[in-house]
Design a protein around this motif. Structure first.
Motif, PDB file in Angstrom:
ATOM      1  N   VAL A  50       0.845  -1.197   0.000  1.00  0.00           N
ATOM      2  CA  VAL A  50       0.000   0.000   0.000  1.00  0.00           C
ATOM      3  C   VAL A  50       0.887   1.257   0.000  1.00  0.00           C
ATOM      4  O   VAL A  50       0.638   2.219  -0.729  1.00  0.00           O
ATOM      5  CB  VAL A  50      -0.952  -0.014   1.221  1.00  0.00           C
ATOM      6  CG1 VAL A  50      -1.700   1.305   1.323  1.00  0.00           C
ATOM      7  CG2 VAL A  50      -1.942  -1.170   1.095  1.00  0.00           C
ATOM      8  N   ALA A  51       1.957   1.237   0.805  1.00  0.00           N
ATOM      9  CA  ALA A  51       2.874   2.385   0.881  1.00  0.00           C
ATOM     10  C   ALA A  51       3.544   2.613  -0.473  1.00  0.00           C
ATOM     11  O   ALA A  51       3.692   3.756  -0.923  1.00  0.00           O
ATOM     12  CB  ALA A  51       3.926   2.151   1.961  1.00  0.00           C
ATOM     13  N   PHE A  52       3.950   1.513  -1.122  1.00  0.00           N
ATOM     14  CA  PHE A  52       4.535   1.628  -2.466  1.00  0.00           C
ATOM     15  C   PHE A  52       3.537   2.273  -3.411  1.00  0.00           C
ATOM     16  O   PHE A  52       3.850   3.238  -4.115  1.00  0.00           O
ATOM     17  CB  PHE A  52       4.934   0.247  -3.010  1.00  0.00           C
ATOM     18  CG  PHE A  52       4.993   0.203  -4.514  1.00  0.00           C
ATOM     19  CD1 PHE A  52       6.015   0.853  -5.186  1.00  0.00           C
ATOM     20  CD2 PHE A  52       4.015  -0.446  -5.247  1.00  0.00           C
ATOM     21  CE1 PHE A  52       6.056   0.860  -6.581  1.00  0.00           C
ATOM     22  CE2 PHE A  52       4.049  -0.440  -6.638  1.00  0.00           C
ATOM     23  CZ  PHE A  52       5.078   0.213  -7.296  1.00  0.00           C
ATOM     24  N   PHE A  53       2.313   1.739  -3.406  1.00  0.00           N
ATOM     25  CA  PHE A  53       1.351   2.185  -4.400  1.00  0.00           C
ATOM     26  C   PHE A  53       0.941   3.638  -4.185  1.00  0.00           C
ATOM     27  O   PHE A  53       0.923   4.438  -5.130  1.00  0.00           O
ATOM     28  CB  PHE A  53       0.121   1.267  -4.400  1.00  0.00           C
ATOM     29  CG  PHE A  53      -0.883   1.691  -5.405  1.00  0.00           C
ATOM     30  CD1 PHE A  53      -0.599   1.549  -6.749  1.00  0.00           C
ATOM     31  CD2 PHE A  53      -2.065   2.289  -5.024  1.00  0.00           C
ATOM     32  CE1 PHE A  53      -1.495   1.996  -7.704  1.00  0.00           C
ATOM     33  CE2 PHE A  53      -2.968   2.735  -5.970  1.00  0.00           C
ATOM     34  CZ  PHE A  53      -2.675   2.585  -7.319  1.00  0.00           C
ATOM     35  N   LEU A  54       0.631   3.997  -2.931  1.00  0.00           N
ATOM     36  CA  LEU A  54       0.170   5.368  -2.673  1.00  0.00           C
ATOM     37  C   LEU A  54       1.283   6.380  -2.939  1.00  0.00           C
ATOM     38  O   LEU A  54       1.053   7.429  -3.546  1.00  0.00           O
ATOM     39  CB  LEU A  54      -0.346   5.495  -1.232  1.00  0.00           C
ATOM     40  CG  LEU A  54      -1.632   4.715  -0.920  1.00  0.00           C
ATOM     41  CD1 LEU A  54      -2.068   4.981   0.519  1.00  0.00           C
ATOM     42  CD2 LEU A  54      -2.752   5.087  -1.886  1.00  0.00           C
ATOM     43  N   SER A  55       2.506   6.067  -2.506  1.00  0.00           N
ATOM     44  CA  SER A  55       3.601   7.025  -2.705  1.00  0.00           C
ATOM     45  C   SER A  55       3.927   7.163  -4.192  1.00  0.00           C
ATOM     46  O   SER A  55       4.201   8.260  -4.681  1.00  0.00           O
ATOM     47  CB  SER A  55       4.837   6.597  -1.901  1.00  0.00           C
ATOM     48  OG  SER A  55       5.377   5.395  -2.404  1.00  0.00           O
ATOM     49  N   SER A  56       3.881   6.049  -4.930  1.00  0.00           N
ATOM     50  CA  SER A  56       4.192   6.106  -6.366  1.00  0.00           C
ATOM     51  C   SER A  56       3.131   6.902  -7.124  1.00  0.00           C
ATOM     52  O   SER A  56       3.458   7.688  -8.017  1.00  0.00           O
ATOM     53  CB  SER A  56       4.272   4.698  -6.954  1.00  0.00           C
ATOM     54  OG  SER A  56       5.227   3.957  -6.272  1.00  0.00           O
ATOM     55  N   THR A  57       1.873   6.656  -6.773  1.00  0.00           N
ATOM     56  CA  THR A  57       0.795   7.372  -7.445  1.00  0.00           C
ATOM     57  C   THR A  57       0.901   8.871  -7.166  1.00  0.00           C
ATOM     58  O   THR A  57       0.783   9.700  -8.081  1.00  0.00           O
ATOM     59  CB  THR A  57      -0.572   6.843  -6.974  1.00  0.00           C
ATOM     60  OG1 THR A  57      -0.605   5.438  -7.198  1.00  0.00           O
ATOM     61  CG2 THR A  57      -1.708   7.484  -7.730  1.00  0.00           C
ATOM     62  N   ALA A  58       1.154   9.214  -5.895  1.00  0.00           N
ATOM     63  CA  ALA A  58       1.278  10.636  -5.536  1.00  0.00           C
ATOM     64  C   ALA A  58       2.454  11.260  -6.284  1.00  0.00           C
ATOM     65  O   ALA A  58       2.331  12.353  -6.853  1.00  0.00           O
ATOM     66  CB  ALA A  58       1.455  10.782  -4.028  1.00  0.00           C
ATOM     67  N   LEU A  59       3.579  10.552  -6.329  1.00  0.00           N
ATOM     68  CA  LEU A  59       4.770  11.111  -6.991  1.00  0.00           C
ATOM     69  C   LEU A  59       4.562  11.245  -8.492  1.00  0.00           C
ATOM     70  O   LEU A  59       5.017  12.200  -9.100  1.00  0.00           O
ATOM     71  CB  LEU A  59       5.995  10.233  -6.726  1.00  0.00           C
ATOM     72  CG  LEU A  59       6.766  10.515  -5.446  1.00  0.00           C
ATOM     73  CD1 LEU A  59       7.933   9.546  -5.328  1.00  0.00           C
ATOM     74  CD2 LEU A  59       7.273  11.950  -5.428  1.00  0.00           C
ATOM     75  N   SER A  60       3.856  10.279  -9.109  1.00  0.00           N
ATOM     76  CA  SER A  60       3.708  10.378 -10.562  1.00  0.00           C
ATOM     77  C   SER A  60       2.738  11.497 -10.927  1.00  0.00           C
ATOM     78  O   SER A  60       2.802  12.035 -12.019  1.00  0.00           O
ATOM     79  CB  SER A  60       3.327   9.038 -11.195  1.00  0.00           C
ATOM     80  OG  SER A  60       2.053   8.668 -10.819  1.00  0.00           O
ATOM     81  N   ARG A  61       1.869  11.878  -9.978  1.00  0.00           N
ATOM     82  CA  ARG A  61       0.969  13.003 -10.269  1.00  0.00           C
ATOM     83  C   ARG A  61       1.595  14.343  -9.931  1.00  0.00           C
ATOM     84  O   ARG A  61       1.108  15.378 -10.385  1.00  0.00           O
ATOM     85  CB  ARG A  61      -0.332  12.820  -9.490  1.00  0.00           C
ATOM     86  CG  ARG A  61      -1.042  11.600 -10.058  1.00  0.00           C
ATOM     87  CD  ARG A  61      -2.461  11.470  -9.666  1.00  0.00           C
ATOM     88  NE  ARG A  61      -3.041  10.444 -10.538  1.00  0.00           N
ATOM     89  CZ  ARG A  61      -4.297  10.108 -10.536  1.00  0.00           C
ATOM     90  NH1 ARG A  61      -5.133  10.701  -9.725  1.00  0.00           N
ATOM     91  NH2 ARG A  61      -4.739   9.180 -11.363  1.00  0.00           N
ATOM     92  N   HIS A  62       2.660  14.307  -9.132  1.00  0.00           N
ATOM     93  CA  HIS A  62       3.336  15.536  -8.744  1.00  0.00           C
ATOM     94  C   HIS A  62       3.992  16.170  -9.974  1.00  0.00           C
ATOM     95  O   HIS A  62       4.837  15.548 -10.610  1.00  0.00           O
ATOM     96  CB  HIS A  62       4.372  15.206  -7.665  1.00  0.00           C
ATOM     97  CG  HIS A  62       5.272  16.340  -7.304  1.00  0.00           C
ATOM     98  ND1 HIS A  62       4.821  17.493  -6.715  1.00  0.00           N
ATOM     99  CD2 HIS A  62       6.601  16.501  -7.456  1.00  0.00           C
ATOM    100  CE1 HIS A  62       5.832  18.312  -6.517  1.00  0.00           C
ATOM    101  NE2 HIS A  62       6.936  17.739  -6.960  1.00  0.00           N
TER     102      HIS A  62
END
Ligand SMILES: [Zn+2]
Length: 264
Positions: A50-62
């Motif tokens: 979950v930490a991988f997925f949420l952080s990656s999604t947030a970073l790719s939208r940044h």
């Protein structure tokens, strides 16, 4: 635990699909990966996923628009992750969790966590490296290349690799057990090995394509200009997802072997 894993995975994958972070195929495989990790690995691997997925999604939208402008039509995909990307990032960890569930060997547990650390390190490096002020350098030629080129590294990308590996490594230390700190270090190391391997494999093995129509170098199978592309270097079929899967599997395998050796 399998049932809880299924429920949590369904909830997150459905939310991600609705917010267009995952395609339908990506969401289905995310449920399979999530249920396996949660159900056979337990709470900490589930949390790491979950930490991988949420952080990656947030970073790719940044600053997504800026990154898309920088890479132009060099790379294949946007922010929405498909089945191949989900399997490349989460598949090796799920396999390790399956091996752990079948054998009970702690080394496989460490392998699952480290594969997730590698996927996180690599994704953070890509997303943060794309915003690097100085252009990345290619590992083969040491020449400056456009942002987004596979097999190239930037300074901020390397720091992001370390940060992503540490993030998952120390998340695993939340589970109080004997040797938790040692395990956190091994998982971090596995993440670093996997994250850096991604650039190395990207430089040496990944297929490089060129547009037959306009001549531009690209990773796209059909170029944005409409032209067909042809593999001009690297291993045909070894695309970005294959490189990702290899690097993630390597990060998990290296850490699992190290853990098995340390435990002797
Ligand atoms: Zn073209």
């Amino acid at each position: 635990m399998l049932f809880i894993g299924l429920l949590v995975s369904l909830y997150i994958a459905y939310g991600a699909f609705q917010r267009q972070a995952l395609t339908a195929g990506g969401a289905i495989w995310a449920v399979v990966v999530g249920t396996t990790l949660f159900g056979l690995g337990g709470g900490v691997p589930g949390l790491a996923l979950v930490a991988f997925f949420l952080s990656s999604t947030a970073l790719s939208r940044h600053r997504q628009a800026e990154k898309e402008r920088r890479t132009g039509d060099l790379v294949e995909k946007g922010g929405q992750r498909d089945a191949y990307q989900v399997l490349a990032n989460g598949g090796p960890a799920a396999l390790f969790a399956l091996l752990y569930g079948l054998s009970g060997q702690p080394a496989f547990y460490v392998g699952a966590l480290s594969a997730l650390a590698a996927a996180t390190a690599d994704t953070w490096a890509t997303e943060i490296g794309l915003l690097s002020k100085s252009p990345p350098r290619h590992l083969l030629t040491f020449q400056e290349v456009p942002a987004g080129t596979s097999g190239a590294v930037s300074e901020s990308g390397l720091w992001a690799t370390l940060a992503g590996a540490l993030f998952i490594g120390f998340l695993t230390a939340l589970e109080p057990s004997e040797g938790a700190l040692g395990r956190a270090l091994v998982v971090t190391l596995g993440g670093l090995l996997g994250g850096t391997a991604d650039s190395v494999i990207g430089a040496f093995l990944q297929e490089q394509r060129q547009c037959l129509s306009c001549g531009q170098a690209t990773e796209q199978k059909r170029h944005a200009c409409g032209g067909e592309t042809l593999v001009i270097a690297g291993l045909p079929g070894c695309d970005n997802d294959a490189v990702n899967a290899l690097a993630t599997a390597w990060g998990g395998t290296a850490a699992a072997i190290l853990w098995a050796l340390l435990a002797r």
